[in-house]
Design a protein around this motif. Structure first.
Motif, mmCIF file in Angstrom:
data_model
loop_
_atom_site.group_PDB
_atom_site.id
_atom_site.type_symbol
_atom_site.label_atom_id
_atom_site.label_comp_id
_atom_site.label_asym_id
_atom_site.label_seq_id
_atom_site.Cartn_x
_atom_site.Cartn_y
_atom_site.Cartn_z
ATOM 1 N N VAL A 79 0.610 -1.263 0.067
ATOM 2 C CA VAL A 79 -0.192 0.244 -0.219
ATOM 3 C C VAL A 79 1.282 1.268 -0.155
ATOM 4 N N LEU A 80 1.881 0.669 0.446
ATOM 5 C CA LEU A 80 2.803 1.900 0.675
ATOM 6 C C LEU A 80 3.398 2.420 -0.613
ATOM 7 N N ILE A 81 4.380 1.686 -1.295
ATOM 8 C CA ILE A 81 4.530 1.769 -2.377
ATOM 9 C C ILE A 81 3.586 2.183 -3.512
ATOM 10 N N GLY A 82 2.403 1.705 -3.671
ATOM 11 C CA GLY A 82 1.443 2.241 -4.375
ATOM 12 C C GLY A 82 1.509 3.565 -3.915
ATOM 13 N N PHE A 83 1.207 4.273 -2.597
ATOM 14 C CA PHE A 83 0.973 5.552 -2.831
ATOM 15 C C PHE A 83 2.404 6.243 -3.249
ATOM 16 N N VAL A 84 3.578 5.439 -3.168
ATOM 17 C CA VAL A 84 4.775 6.423 -3.240
ATOM 18 C C VAL A 84 4.614 6.430 -4.928
ATOM 19 N N ILE A 85 4.403 5.360 -5.389
ATOM 20 C CA ILE A 85 4.289 5.243 -6.816
ATOM 21 C C ILE A 85 3.795 6.410 -8.141
ATOM 22 N N GLN A 86 2.431 6.681 -6.816
ATOM 23 C CA GLN A 86 1.269 7.910 -7.366
ATOM 24 C C GLN A 86 2.012 9.252 -7.375
#
Length: 271
Positions: A79-86
Motif C-alpha cells: 500500500v505504501l509503495i502504491g502511494f509512492v508510485i502515484q
C-alpha cells in the motif's frame, strides 16, 4: 475472461471516449461541474478502498481470514509503495488525476491568471507537454486496472465504477489540453482510446501474465489501494476543492452511500 469482464472493459473505454468526445469537448462543462464530478469520483474511490478493496485483501478464497504477520507486513508495504508510485507519476501528469491541470505556466500571480486555471485550458500560445502526461496517465490507468477482474472471474464492481467516475474529469482535462495544443480530432481520438484501453490492458496482463498466486494478487491489490488512496485524498483535500460547501458535503455523502451499496467482494458481501 467472462462476459462481465468484457462488459467492464467496454464500459471503461466507452466512458473515456464519450466524455472526451462530446460535442465541443470539455468546453461545454463549467469548472464547477468538472470539480463536482471529480469530488464525487474521489469520494467514491476513497469509500470503495475501505468498503470493498481493503476487506478483499484480508480474506481467503472461502471467506476465512488467513493473514499472517509476514503477509500483513507485505500488504502494508505494498500500500505504501502504491502511494509512492502515484507521487512519482504525478511528476509527469501534473495532477490531472485530480480533475484539473497543475501546469507550470498556470502558476502565475492570482490577478494575472485567475481566469485561466480551470478544466485544462491555459494560455492560448502555450503548448502543454503531452507525451510525458500520456505516459504517466497510461501507467496510472494500467496499474489501477490490474486487479479489476480476479483469476476466479469475480469482477470488483467498486473498482470498476470508481475507475469510470475517476476517468470523467481526466478525459475532460485531457481534451482541453489537446485542443490547446492544436491536435486534430483524429489525434485526440487516438490518444483518448490509448488512455481508455490501459486499464483493461492492465487487467488482461494480470490475468494472463501473472500467476494466480493469492499472496501476489493481494500485493497487487495493495499497490492499487495505495495509488487510489493518494488520488482520492488529493482530490478531496486539494486546494482547488478544499473550500467547504454543503454541496460538496452532499456529494461526498452520496458517493460514500453509492460505494456502500455497490457490490464489492463476493466473499464478504454475498448477494
Amino acid at each position: 475472461m467472462n462476459v462481465a469482464a468484457l462488459c467492464a472493459y467496454i464500459l471503461i473505454i466507452g466512458g473515456v471516449a464519450v466524455w472526451g468526445l462530446l460535442p465541443a469537448g470539455c468546453r461545454k462543462f463549467s469548472p464547477a461541474t468538472v470539480q463536482h464530478i471529480s469530488v464525487f469520483g474521489g469520494a467514491f474511490l476513497l469509500a470503495s478502498c475501505f468498503i470493498n478493496l481493503v476487506p478483499h485483501i484480508f480474506v481467503g478464497a472461502e471467506g476465512q481470514q488467513f493473514i499472517t504477520g509476514s503477509l500483513h507486513f507485505k500488504i502494508a508495504a505494498s500500500v505504501l509503495i502504491g502511494f509512492v508510485i502515484q507521487l512519482l507519476i504525478e511528476h509527469t501528469t501534473r495532477g490531472i488525476e485530480h480533475g484539473h491541470n497543475h501546469c507550470e505556466c498556470c502558476h502565475e500571480t492570482h490577478d494575472d491568471h485567475a481566469h485561466h486555471h480551470h478544466e485544462g485550458h491555459c494560455h492560448a500560445k502555450h503548448h502543454h507537454p503531452v507525451w510525458g502526461l500520456m505516459i504517466g496517465l497510461s501507467l496510472h490507468a494500467f496499474m489501477e486496472g490490474m486487479p479489476l477482474v480476479g483469476h476466479d472471474g469475480d469482477l470488483h464492481q467498486g473498482l470498476l465504477y470508481g475507475i469510470v467516475l475517476h476517468n470523467i474529469p481526466i478525459a475532460l482535462v485531457m481534451v482541453g489540453l489537446f485542443i490547446e495544443n492544436g491536435f486534430s480530432v483524429r489525434k485526440i481520438t487516438m490518444l483518448l482510446l490509448l488512455f481508455g484501453i490501459m486499464s483493461p490492458l492492465g487487467s488482461l496482463c494480470n490475468l494472463f501474465l501473472l500467476p494466480p498466486e493469492p499472496v501476489l494478487q493481494k500485493i497487487v491489490m495493495g499497490v492499487v489501494v495505495g495509488i487510489l488512496l493518494h488520488v482520492s485524498a488529493s482530490i478531496l483535500f486539494d486546494h482547488e476543492h478544499n473550500a467547504f460547501s454543503w454541496s460538496k458535503m452532499l456529494l461526498i455523502l452520496l458517493a460514500f452511500a453509492a460505494a456502500y451499496f455497490t457490490p464489492g467482494c463476493p466473499e464478504i458481501y454475498p448477494l
